[in-house]
Design a protein around this motif. Structure first.
Motif, PDB file in Angstrom:
ATOM      1  N   SER A 350       0.820  -1.210   0.000  1.00 18.83           N
ATOM      2  CA  SER A 350       0.000   0.000   0.000  1.00 18.83           C
ATOM      3  C   SER A 350       0.856   1.263   0.000  1.00 18.83           C
ATOM      4  O   SER A 350       0.421   2.303  -0.457  1.00 18.83           O
ATOM      5  CB  SER A 350      -0.941  -0.007   1.198  1.00 18.83           C
ATOM      6  OG  SER A 350      -0.188   0.065   2.374  1.00 18.83           O
ATOM      7  N   SER A 351       2.086   1.184   0.514  1.00 20.96           N
ATOM      8  CA  SER A 351       2.894   2.402   0.593  1.00 20.96           C
ATOM      9  C   SER A 351       3.821   2.558  -0.611  1.00 20.96           C
ATOM     10  O   SER A 351       4.590   3.504  -0.685  1.00 20.96           O
ATOM     11  CB  SER A 351       3.697   2.397   1.887  1.00 20.96           C
ATOM     12  OG  SER A 351       4.390   1.186   1.996  1.00 20.96           O
ATOM     13  N   ALA A 390      24.205  -3.884  -1.143  1.00 12.95           N
ATOM     14  CA  ALA A 390      23.319  -4.339  -0.069  1.00 12.95           C
ATOM     15  C   ALA A 390      22.482  -3.190   0.455  1.00 12.95           C
ATOM     16  O   ALA A 390      21.280  -3.335   0.707  1.00 12.95           O
ATOM     17  CB  ALA A 390      24.148  -4.947   1.049  1.00 12.95           C
ATOM     18  N   LEU A 391      23.124  -2.016   0.606  1.00 14.48           N
ATOM     19  CA  LEU A 391      22.386  -0.871   1.144  1.00 14.48           C
ATOM     20  C   LEU A 391      21.312  -0.408   0.162  1.00 14.48           C
ATOM     21  O   LEU A 391      20.177  -0.165   0.553  1.00 14.48           O
ATOM     22  CB  LEU A 391      23.351   0.286   1.444  1.00 14.48           C
ATOM     23  CG  LEU A 391      24.134   0.136   2.742  1.00 14.48           C
ATOM     24  CD1 LEU A 391      25.100   1.279   2.908  1.00 14.48           C
ATOM     25  CD2 LEU A 391      23.190   0.064   3.928  1.00 14.48           C
ATOM     26  N   VAL A 392      21.724  -0.308  -1.115  1.00 20.89           N
ATOM     27  CA  VAL A 392      20.771   0.201  -2.104  1.00 20.89           C
ATOM     28  C   VAL A 392      19.608  -0.755  -2.253  1.00 20.89           C
ATOM     29  O   VAL A 392      18.443  -0.391  -2.133  1.00 20.89           O
ATOM     30  CB  VAL A 392      21.474   0.397  -3.464  1.00 20.89           C
ATOM     31  CG1 VAL A 392      20.449   0.670  -4.549  1.00 20.89           C
ATOM     32  CG2 VAL A 392      22.450   1.551  -3.386  1.00 20.89           C
ATOM     33  N   ILE A 393      19.949  -2.019  -2.478  1.00 22.03           N
ATOM     34  CA  ILE A 393      18.900  -2.998  -2.730  1.00 22.03           C
ATOM     35  C   ILE A 393      18.054  -3.224  -1.492  1.00 22.03           C
ATOM     36  O   ILE A 393      16.829  -3.177  -1.520  1.00 22.03           O
ATOM     37  CB  ILE A 393      19.511  -4.341  -3.191  1.00 22.03           C
ATOM     38  CG1 ILE A 393      19.934  -4.208  -4.626  1.00 22.03           C
ATOM     39  CG2 ILE A 393      18.499  -5.468  -3.068  1.00 22.03           C
ATOM     40  CD1 ILE A 393      20.106  -5.510  -5.317  1.00 22.03           C
ATOM     41  N   VAL A 398      13.715  -0.016   0.516  1.00 24.02           N
ATOM     42  CA  VAL A 398      12.498  -0.275   1.285  1.00 24.02           C
ATOM     43  C   VAL A 398      12.124   0.947   2.111  1.00 24.02           C
ATOM     44  O   VAL A 398      10.968   1.365   2.153  1.00 24.02           O
ATOM     45  CB  VAL A 398      12.686  -1.506   2.196  1.00 24.02           C
ATOM     46  CG1 VAL A 398      11.469  -1.714   3.067  1.00 24.02           C
ATOM     47  CG2 VAL A 398      12.952  -2.731   1.364  1.00 24.02           C
ATOM     48  N   ASP A 399      13.144   1.553   2.768  1.00 19.59           N
ATOM     49  CA  ASP A 399      12.869   2.728   3.593  1.00 19.59           C
ATOM     50  C   ASP A 399      12.310   3.876   2.771  1.00 19.59           C
ATOM     51  O   ASP A 399      11.463   4.628   3.239  1.00 19.59           O
ATOM     52  CB  ASP A 399      14.157   3.175   4.304  1.00 19.59           C
ATOM     53  CG  ASP A 399      14.471   2.259   5.469  1.00 19.59           C
ATOM     54  OD1 ASP A 399      13.608   1.420   5.776  1.00 19.59           O
ATOM     55  OD2 ASP A 399      15.560   2.375   6.061  1.00 19.59           O
ATOM     56  N   ALA A 405       8.980  -4.748   0.892  1.00 22.07           N
ATOM     57  CA  ALA A 405       9.935  -5.692   1.473  1.00 22.07           C
ATOM     58  C   ALA A 405       9.878  -7.101   0.858  1.00 22.07           C
ATOM     59  O   ALA A 405      10.918  -7.705   0.644  1.00 22.07           O
ATOM     60  CB  ALA A 405       9.746  -5.754   2.974  1.00 22.07           C
ATOM     61  N   PRO A 406       8.682  -7.638   0.543  1.00 17.68           N
ATOM     62  CA  PRO A 406       8.674  -8.997  -0.037  1.00 17.68           C
ATOM     63  C   PRO A 406       9.484  -9.089  -1.328  1.00 17.68           C
ATOM     64  O   PRO A 406      10.087 -10.103  -1.624  1.00 17.68           O
ATOM     65  CB  PRO A 406       7.193  -9.247  -0.325  1.00 17.68           C
ATOM     66  CG  PRO A 406       6.461  -8.333   0.569  1.00 17.68           C
ATOM     67  CD  PRO A 406       7.316  -7.140   0.776  1.00 17.68           C
ATOM     68  N   MET A 407       9.506  -7.974  -2.075  1.00 18.99           N
ATOM     69  CA  MET A 407      10.260  -7.967  -3.335  1.00 18.99           C
ATOM     70  C   MET A 407      11.745  -8.188  -3.064  1.00 18.99           C
ATOM     71  O   MET A 407      12.437  -8.839  -3.859  1.00 18.99           O
ATOM     72  CB  MET A 407      10.032  -6.622  -4.031  1.00 18.99           C
ATOM     73  CG  MET A 407      10.476  -6.588  -5.465  1.00 18.99           C
ATOM     74  SD  MET A 407       9.599  -7.757  -6.481  1.00 18.99           S
ATOM     75  CE  MET A 407      10.952  -8.497  -7.348  1.00 18.99           C
TER      76      MET A 407
END
Lengths: 513, 376
Positions: A350-351, A390-393, A398-399, A405-407
């Motif tokens: 939703s977000s 790792a940070l980007v992906i 997500v933030d 997140a599921p993606m």
């Protein structure tokens, strides 16, 4: 028209040059020969010559011509120059002189005669030394090759935990030695071919005569002979020229850098193709399930090996289908999700401003970019790259509500399992986005459509005329024992059917039963 | 050949690909439960939909629920009217709970079951229940979820698990009611729900079974009566059975039923059907009057016998009541006749309910206590 005429002119010139080389005969006069050599190797300053006069008979004159970079100087000094200077044997003039030098004077293993300059040029360029003898109409060339090459190392792409740690290197003779020392039999054959008009690269076709499928062998020779290229540097040049289905992204000819793996395949009736200057050997025919096999499978416990092999198969299916399946479920078929999971997915989604398909393409695209960068970048920067990746992906995307997140989980599974089957990375790279595209427009319908077409495509593939995906049609244990699982050695009593003319591997059962 | 393969693949994909209408997960409202009321005055259906409150739910605070009320002259009309209030579409795919108010149940189930079976998304396997509260919507609006923030999920769990654990809940799915109504050989019985107090809050509780005559609500069975109904129709999933021996609660026995099987048999004599119900129980002893004393073998046998008599009596009483007083064939005797002797059923089907009221039922029970649950 103009271009064509121009090309015809150039072709004519090249032909003339080659014909001239064939027609140039060795002359009895050393000076004349040297003039020709000078002319042929004009501006090439690593071609050297050395004049020798016999100390007992000053009428016996020789000239040794060699390419400085490719020869063993000690060998030339000891086995060519020294005997030629010190010998008491009269060489004489005429036809016998070459024979005398060859048989009685020189201390070298491999000597051959040449009467025209084509042979001489080829020999000099490959590290042989050419000896011109005054008064003789033939020259001799002696094998004095010495190239530096890498030591035998374990190939980094095919590491094993237990098993032989030798790998091929760039020297074909060394590679050949690795095979021959493992198969001490006269049944092991090795045919040498020269491919490439300019590079004249040596290729070796190795097989075990009583096991090999003769049809496959004939097919290979026919295809190799038809190749017209000016140079080959790696087996992939040949693979693309000789493979059955030209446009498939799947690998239909096997490649390996491990001699033990090649020998294993030879013993099943396969053929190996070695190429000078490359540590990679091509093995054929290549079955689809070989993508999931590792040489280590045969060196460890068979339960362990079988489960690992099934894991690799699962990994391939996951990496190919996971993103497409996610898209089709999240966008079309919510009924397939358990209710609590559906709610959590909905809350996450939703977000996020993009539809699941866009999200998936974005993330898979970023992952592929990072992966490719990781390969190209020097290894000491790699760490920084993985942190950024790792940070980007993971976190930041997500933030920032760019993706749900599921993606991230789906991409992580896709990426991880993709590394499980490196031999199929080409096919995965092509078919994964295709599947995702179909899934994002048609849902599970598209997913099944894509999967069916991939399967249909796989079924059309041939490797040197042998069906590539033979595993699907087999039902008997002896035929699948080494495909999905790795059966214990005492159960592998036959060789794969299509690959060999001699199926029986073990005549007697275990314990002589 | 190639064309044949392509055609096959296309057909295969169409057949197994499911429906492919795009609905973004973020663009729909997930309906978890439906409570249906009928207002006699305005002659309108009033549906209370329990939906997941996605904007207010988060990882930290958990899932929240919200009520969406809508009304309309028909049920689909009510749902269409709901879309006037919301920007997204309603998604019924995960709705497993359907509660109807007593008013609708008394009026007749046919219309609403027909509507819901025809609704594409709502699953035929959704649980159907009758509210004992005047308004079914109150179950959602006044209650609070016990283990989940979403009341419908609680109700679903009560139906799934409770029927196995307590033995007082007869779980019924929508398609079963539909089948009963369609065949007209069996009367539906549906679990009933009511509100009850729990720690100063109100929660939903399963409370017996609603019994229907054809499609109209007749009577509610208590939870205890439901046990014997379930035993009779071979749907008893397990639970405890009390035996009151002499009226003194201190001397009560209790057994925990591990397995219960019952079988109905039909006998037709002189054009009169009679039925036999054979109930077999395997149980362990859960509570005994003989504290810390060894139970003798003979006493155990006697106990088994007592239990069997008790079950026979209670089932007989229950059947008498539903036969004569309410005249509802909830056990499915009519269906039994039809299945075993369709020709005979054709003869009697018009006056079946009259025959049913006086039909002779022979109940036999046997109980086996396998374990006294104490280590010696």
């Amino acid at each position: 028209m103009k271009e064509e005429k121009k090309q015809q002119k150039i072709d004519k010139k090249v032909d003339e040059f080659n014909r001239k080389l064939d027609q140039l005969k060795v002359s009895p006069s050393i000076e004349e020969n040297l003039e020709i050599i000078d002319d042929l190797f004009k501006d090439n300053q690593i071609i050297k010559y050395r004049r020798i006069v016999n100390e007992n008979d000053s009428s016996m004159e020789f000239v040794i011509v060699f390419c400085e970079a490719l020869v063993d100087h000690i060998l030339i000094n000891d086995s060519l120059i020294k005997p030629l200077i010190l010998t008491h044997i009269k060489v004489g003039k005429g036809d016998d002189c070459v024979k005398t030098v060859m048989e009685r004077i020189l201390h070298a293993g491999e000597i051959e005669k040449a009467d025209n300059f084509r042979k001489i040029v080829d020999a000099v360029c490959y590290g042989d030394s050419v000896i011109f003898i005054s008064g003789c109409q033939e020259a001799l060339y002696v094998d004095t090759k010495k190239f530096s090459s890498r030591t035998t190392e374990e190939p980094p792409a095919e590491m094993v935990l237990s098993g032989p740690r030798e790998g091929f290197n760039e020297n074909i003779m060394n590679n050949m030695a690795q095979l021959q020392k493992r198969i001490r039999s006269n049944d092991f054959k090795c045919r040498i071919m020269t491919i490439g008009e300019r590079t004249k690269t040596i290729c070796m076709v190795c097989y075990i005569n009583s096991l090999v499928n003769k049809n496959v062998l004939d097919r290979l020779f026919k295809r190799l002979e038809s190749i017209q290229m000016d140079g080959i540097l790696d087996p992939n040049y040949l693979i693309e020229m000789i493979k059955d289905n030209s446009f498939t992204p799947f690998r239909v000819l096997g490649i390996t850098e491990r001699p033990d793996s090649v020998v294993g395949k030879l013993l099943e009736g396969r053929i190996a193709l070695l190429i000078d200057g490359s540590p990679v050997a091509v093995t054929m025919p290549y079955l689809f399930m070989e993508n999931f096999q590792s040489p280590e499978d045969y060196y460890v416990n068979y339960y362990y090996a079988s489960i690992s092999r099934l894991l690799r198969l699962t990994g391939f299916i996951l990496t190919l289908f996971a993103p497409a399946l996610y898209i089709s479920i999240v966008a079309f078929h919510h009924e397939l999700l358990p209710v609590p999971l559906l709610i959590h997915f909905a809350i996450e989604r939703s977000s996020v401003p993009f539809p699941a398909a866009v999200e998936a393409f974005l993330m898979i695209g970023i992952y592929e970019l990072i992966r490719e960068t990781g390969i190209r970048v020097p290894s000491n920067i790699g760490q920084a790259l993985s942190i950024v990746g790792a940070l980007v992906i993971g976190q930041a995307a997500v933030d920032a509500k760019l993706i749900a997140a599921p993606m991230v989980i789906v991409v992580a599974i896709t990426a991880l399992t993709g590394l499980l089957v490196p031999k199929l990375s080409g096919a995965i790279l092509v078919f994964r986005p295709l599947m995702m595209l179909l899934a994002s427009f048609l849902g599970l319908y598209g997913f099944l459509l894509g999967a069916s077409f991939i399967l249909a495509h796989l079924l059309t593939l041939r490797s040197m005329g042998v069906i590539h995906v033979s595993a699907i049609t087999k039902l008997k244990f002896q035929e699948v024992k080494d495909l999905y699982i790795r059966a214990p050695w005492w159960k592998m009593r036959t060789r794969p059917m299509e690959l060999t003319q001699n199926k029986v591997r073990m005549k007697v059962k275990r314990n002589g039963k | 050949m190639k064309r044949a393969i392509v055609v096959f693949v296309l057909i295969f994909c169409l057949a197994f690909g499911g429906c492919y209408s795009y609905k973004g997960l973020d663009k729909m409202i997930i309906v978890m439960g439906i409570a249906l009321d009928y207002d006699e005055q305005s002659q309108k259906y009033l549906a209370t939909l329990e939906i997941v409150d996605i904007p207010n739910s988060s990882e930290k605070e958990g899932i929240k629920n919200k009520m969406l009320e809508c009304e309309g002259v028909s049920i689909p009309d009510a749902f269409f009217n709901a879309t006037k209030k919301i920007r997204s579409i309603l998604y019924f795919g995960s709705c497993e709970v359907l509660i109807i108010c007593p008013g609708i149940a008394q009026k007749g189930l046919k219309t609403i079951i027909d509507t819901f079976v025809r609704t594409q998304e709502l699953r035929e396997t959704a649980f159907i229940m009758v509210s004992q509260e005047e308004k079914a919507g109150d179950l959602f609006k006044k209650a609070k979820g016990m283990t989940s923030a979403i009341i419908s999920m609680d109700i679903q769990q009560i139906m799934e698990q409770g029927s196995m654990l307590s033995g007082t809940i007869k779980k019924v799915k929508m398609y079963q009611v539909y089948n009963d109504l369609l065949s007209q050989k069996k009367c539906p019985s549906i679990p009933a729900l009511h509100l009850t107090g729990n720690d100063q809050e109100k929660v939903v509780e399963a409370n017996g079974t609603a019994v229907f005559r054809i499609d109209k609500l007749k009577h509610y069975l208590t939870p205890e009566e439901t046990i014997f109904l379930l035993l009779a129709i071979n749907e008893y999933g397990g639970g405890s059975l009390m035996l009151d021996k002499d009226g003194d609660p201190a001397n009560d026995f209790c057994i925990l039923v591990r397995k219960a099987i019952s079988d109905t048999s039909l006998k037709i004599e002189e054009d009169k059907p009679s039925f036999g119900i054979d109930i077999k129980l395997r149980a362990v002893l859960d509570e005994s009057e003989l504290f810390n004393e060894k139970l003798k073998y003979e006493e155990l046998k006697q106990l088994e016998e007592d239990y069997a008599r008790m079950i026979e009596e209670k089932v007989k009483n229950l059947l008498d009541k539903v036969q004569k007083e309410y005249n509802c064939d909830i056990v499915g005797f009519g269906e039994k006749v039809y299945r075993e002797n369709p020709k005979f059923w054709e003869k009697i089907k018009d006056k079946w309910f009259e025959i049913y009221a006086d039909v002779k039922v022979d109940v036999k029970a046997s109980v086996k206590i396998t374990n006294i649950n104490i280590m010696r």
